[in-house]
Design a protein around this motif. Structure first.
Motif, short mmCIF file in Angstrom:
data_model
loop_
_atom_site.label_atom_id
_atom_site.label_comp_id
_atom_site.label_asym_id
_atom_site.label_seq_id
_atom_site.Cartn_x
_atom_site.Cartn_y
_atom_site.Cartn_z
N THR A 272 1.71 10.11 0.67
CA THR A 272 1.76 8.65 0.95
C THR A 272 2.65 8.40 2.06
O THR A 272 3.87 8.76 2.34
N TYR A 273 2.21 7.78 3.27
CA TYR A 273 2.83 7.56 4.43
C TYR A 273 2.85 6.18 4.84
O TYR A 273 1.71 5.32 4.70
N ILE A 274 4.05 5.62 5.20
CA ILE A 274 3.78 4.01 5.65
C ILE A 274 4.63 3.93 6.98
O ILE A 274 5.91 4.57 7.08
N ASN A 275 3.88 3.49 7.95
CA ASN A 275 4.72 3.07 9.04
C ASN A 275 4.02 1.93 9.78
O ASN A 275 2.97 1.44 9.68
N LEU B 253 8.03 6.07 6.45
CA LEU B 253 8.34 6.38 4.93
C LEU B 253 7.36 7.35 4.55
O LEU B 253 6.36 7.05 4.78
N THR B 254 7.94 8.11 3.79
CA THR B 254 7.11 8.91 3.05
C THR B 254 7.33 9.00 1.59
O THR B 254 8.64 9.03 1.22
N VAL B 255 6.36 8.37 0.76
CA VAL B 255 6.46 8.19 -0.76
C VAL B 255 6.39 9.57 -1.42
O VAL B 255 5.50 10.25 -1.09
N VAL B 256 7.28 10.00 -2.05
CA VAL B 256 7.19 11.55 -2.60
C VAL B 256 6.62 11.08 -4.08
O VAL B 256 7.47 10.49 -4.89
N LYS C 93 -4.60 11.38 0.39
CA LYS C 93 -3.66 10.98 1.39
C LYS C 93 -3.90 9.38 1.40
O LYS C 93 -4.73 8.78 1.69
N ILE C 94 -2.60 8.66 1.30
CA ILE C 94 -2.74 7.08 1.37
C ILE C 94 -1.84 7.01 2.69
O ILE C 94 -0.85 7.39 2.81
N GLU C 95 -2.38 6.08 3.61
CA GLU C 95 -1.66 5.57 4.74
C GLU C 95 -1.54 4.03 4.66
O GLU C 95 -2.67 3.20 4.35
N ILE C 96 -0.48 3.65 4.84
CA ILE C 96 -0.14 2.14 4.88
C ILE C 96 0.20 1.77 6.36
O ILE C 96 1.32 2.37 6.77
N LYS C 97 -0.30 0.86 7.02
CA LYS C 97 0.05 0.38 8.07
C LYS C 97 0.48 -0.83 8.35
O LYS C 97 -0.06 -1.73 7.62
N ILE C 98 1.64 -1.29 8.76
CA ILE C 98 2.44 -2.30 8.71
C ILE C 98 2.02 -3.17 10.33
O ILE C 98 2.37 -2.26 11.54
N SER C 99 1.48 -4.18 10.57
CA SER C 99 1.18 -5.04 11.73
C SER C 99 1.77 -6.24 11.78
O SER C 99 1.97 -6.90 10.47
N LYS C 100 2.10 -6.76 13.08
CA LYS C 100 2.69 -7.97 13.14
C LYS C 100 1.65 -9.00 13.30
O LYS C 100 0.86 -8.58 14.09
#
Length: 160
Positions: free
Chosen positions: A35-38, A86-89, A153-160
């Motif tokens: 799981t990745y968040i950026n 972030l990497t959620v473990v 694999k989970i990817e979370i993208k944060i946008s403005k």
């Protein structure tokens, strides 16, 4: 919890028999996902601070460990640099509901951001997701089929 036996027809407990697909689903519930968040865009000090707040929320509410990816700090700077990812473990499928609820709460506190969750090809926007739709979103993500030969694999993208 009842006792388990493995007859030729499948796995059985006190309530009856399960199909092999049920067994795969049960075993996936303890399957760790990457799981990745950026941020999709460049980020500011404020964005980095908000990403830290999200990491803290996930650690506290979801009881998960979060590793922070830091940007290199400039020469002579004592700070470890901006948090850029972030990497959620240890996120497991059975805990995805709590995880999505934490993301939804964070998003409600940070209305300037948009969140997009991608789980092995399924894409879900958490942007302005009303509370009654959160469970539908969780069910949709839970219904994703996974290959046992690869880690979901989970990817979370944060946008403005």
């Amino acid at each position: 919890m009842g006792s388990w036996a493995i007859p030729s027809q499948g796995i059985r407990n006190q309530t009856g028999f399960f199909k092999s697909s049920d067994i795969i689903l049960k075993s996936l519930s303890v399957f760790n996902m990457n799981t990745y968040i950026n941020f999709a865009d460049s980020l500011t000090d404020d964005d980095s601070y908000n990403l830290e707040q999200l990491a803290n929320l996930i650690e506290e509410d979801c009881d998960l460990r979060v590793e922070r990816e830091k940007a290199d700090s400039g020469q002579g700077v004592k700070d470890g640099g901006l948090t850029i990812g972030l990497t959620v473990v240890g996120l497991v499928i059975s805990a995805i509901g709590t995880f999505i609820a934490a993301l939804t709460y964070w998003k409600s506190q940070q209305p300037k951001y948009s969140l997009t969750v991608s789980l092995d090809g399924k894409i879900l926007s958490i942007d302005n997701l009303p509370p009654e739709k959160v469970q539908e979103a969780i069910n949709e993500l839970n219904s994703a089929s996974f290959s046992l030969s690869s880690t979901p694999k989970i990817e979370i993208k944060i946008s403005k």
